[in-house]
Motif scaffolding. Structure first.
Motif, PDB file in Angstrom:
ATOM      1  N   LYS A  75       0.814  -1.209   0.073  1.00 27.83           N
ATOM      2  CA  LYS A  75       0.233   0.279  -0.172  1.00 27.83           C
ATOM      3  C   LYS A  75       0.650   1.249   0.211  1.00 27.83           C
ATOM      4  N   VAL A 112      -0.405   6.966   3.032  1.00 36.31           N
ATOM      5  CA  VAL A 112      -1.844   7.168   3.547  1.00 36.31           C
ATOM      6  C   VAL A 112      -2.692   5.675   3.644  1.00 36.31           C
ATOM      7  N   GLU A 113      -2.175   5.250   2.686  1.00 38.09           N
ATOM      8  CA  GLU A 113      -3.452   3.527   2.174  1.00 38.09           C
ATOM      9  C   GLU A 113      -3.090   2.983   4.159  1.00 38.09           C
ATOM     10  N   ARG A 148      -4.349   4.725   7.187  1.00 32.66           N
ATOM     11  CA  ARG A 148      -6.017   4.107   6.700  1.00 32.66           C
ATOM     12  C   ARG A 148      -6.083   2.621   7.232  1.00 32.66           C
ATOM     13  N   VAL A 171       1.846  11.969  -2.102  1.00 34.30           N
ATOM     14  CA  VAL A 171       0.112  11.761  -1.494  1.00 34.30           C
ATOM     15  C   VAL A 171       0.222  11.156  -3.236  1.00 34.30           C
ATOM     16  N   GLU A 193      -5.542   9.015  -2.846  1.00 30.39           N
ATOM     17  CA  GLU A 193      -5.194   8.671  -1.276  1.00 30.39           C
ATOM     18  C   GLU A 193      -6.200  10.188  -0.778  1.00 30.39           C
ATOM     19  N   MET A 201      -8.724   9.568   1.300  1.00 35.02           N
ATOM     20  CA  MET A 201      -8.554   9.564   2.295  1.00 35.02           C
ATOM     21  C   MET A 201      -7.771  10.084   3.529  1.00 35.02           C
TER      22      MET A 201
END
Length: 408
Positions: free
Chosen positions: A218, A221-222, A225, A240, A244, A247
């Motif tokens: 991933k 940011v993924e 999360r 980024v 994302e 998110m």
């Protein structure tokens, strides 16, 4: 450093500028720590404000205050090499030098109009004391960095931090590449326990996103999360991914540090316009005095605009956007009703001598503050209704700078 802490009036302010308006020849009534009225009312003691342009206080949303002692050390290298050199020096830094460096940093920030700052370093207990001593708002916490500190010890020390009227404990995590998954989950639990947010460097370099994708499948940011971490402040975000951005809507803020990113050659492009339009709380930070090397948040506003225009080849990001990010949005990050000059907002203000912002025209004021002014043009600072004398600050800086020179 306090002059007033009661009801008083800044009378006949030449101009009042915030992200909603520019007013001319108005009074600001301050009642203890709040703005009571903006208009023609007069209450309590009167302070002549006719020589000043008044703005909200500025928020430095990301710095490493105690790195003052590393200012100018190993300046001309890229991020990873620079970090290795910083960590090497930091291992041998004593408590006295960290305390002195943080105090100098706070004084520097105050002198350039910073009324609140978010700190990531290893001495939050000093930040608590210094914030009370000088009357500045601060958010800080012990920093999770697995290469240097045992995470369980960091958590133990973090639990001892207590909120004050000026200090907010936060959970600092250096980065996803400097801690393991267990540490990230520990930080998540602590943030929930202390009802605060995680402050983390994220998607700062191309190397970081490639390695995270390789190790975790991933992007950064993924990955956060996927661990259930949503209440965080993401700093840098030069790499980024477009998907994302959505998110990040639940995050407390994203923070742009343009000067540091350019100096450390991290490249990428912070998607200021896209995140702003997505309703994300965009803020600005100087980063630390070893990676910037200035703590002048006013200069940082200009650099934020210029880097956006250089990266995107357009002028969508304007002076107003970075001004709002550094005032109104910064206070939103702190969860404080501030950053605007209006009734019932905290009395955190910056006074510029109007003759430093020439030509003094109502329609040019915001541009002159963002593109021309520096912290040197700040004349007075007010936090919680308390007036802080800049001359006293400068004298204290010189006194402490002499001590620092003797230590390093």
């Amino acid at each position: 450093m306090e002059v007033f802490n009661k009801t008083y009036t800044l009378k006949n302010c030449s101009f009042v500028v915030d992200s909603e308006k520019v007013l001319e020849n108005v009074n600001i009534v301050i009642d203890n720590d709040k703005i009571k009225n903006v208009g023609k009312e007069i209450e309590g003691d009167e302070i002549d404000c006719s020589e000043y342009v008044v703005t909200p206080g500025f928020v430095n949303s990301h710095t490493h205050s105690a790195m003052i002692f590393l200012r100018g050390y190993y300046d001309d290298s890229e991020l990873q090499e620079w970090l290795d050199k910083m960590w090497e020096k930091e291992r041998s830094a004593g408590k006295n030098i960290l305390r002195l460096s943080s105090e100098l940093a706070v004084l520097e920030m105050l002198s350039s109009g910073t009324t609140a700052f978010v700190d990531m370093y290893f001495n939050p207990e000093d930040i608590i004391e210094i914030s009370q001593q000088y009357g500045i708002r601060a958010a800080a916490g012990y920093t999770f960095l697995d290469k240097i500190f045992d995470p369980e010890e960091v958590a133990k020390m973090q639990r001892r931090l207590r909120e004050t009227n000026l200090f907010k404990p936060i959970i600092n995590v250096h980065s996803i590449y400097a801690v393991n998954e267990k540490t990230l989950l520990l930080a998540k639990d602590l943030a929930e326990e202390q009802n605060t947010w995680i402050n983390i460097h994220l998607s700062e370099t191309r190397k970081e996103i490639y390695e995270t994708k390789l190790r975790k499948g991933k992007f950064p940011v993924e990955y956060l999360r996927s661990l259930g971490i949503t209440k965080f402040q993401a700093v840098h975000l030069g790499w980024v991914a477009s998907w994302e951005i959505d998110m990040l809507k639940d995050s407390v803020a994203v923070t742009h540090c343009p000067t540091s990113n350019m100096k450390l050659a991290t490249a990428g492009a912070f998607p200021f316009y896209e995140m702003m339009n997505a309703g994300i709380n965009v803020t600005i930070g100087t980063d630390g005095p070893a990676s910037n090397n200035s703590l002048d948040i006013i200069r940082e506003m200009k650099n934020a605009v210029l880097l956006q225009r250089h990266s995107y080849w357009d002028t969508r990001i304007k002076a107003m956007h970075v001004f709002k990010a550094t005032t109104e949005n910064g206070y939103k990050l702190f969860g404080i009703k501030g950053g605007l000059i209006k009734e019932d907002y905290v009395a955190d203000l910056v006074l510029f001598n109007k003759y430093d912002l020439y030509p003094l025209k109502k329609d040019r004021l915001l541009s002159n503050i963002v593109y021309y002014a520096t912290g040197e043009n700040v004349n007075k600072i007010i936090i919680n209704g308390k007036i802080i004398d800049k001359k006293t600050i400068k004298e204290k800086i010189h006194e402490l700078a002499k001590k620092l020179n003797e230590l390093i």
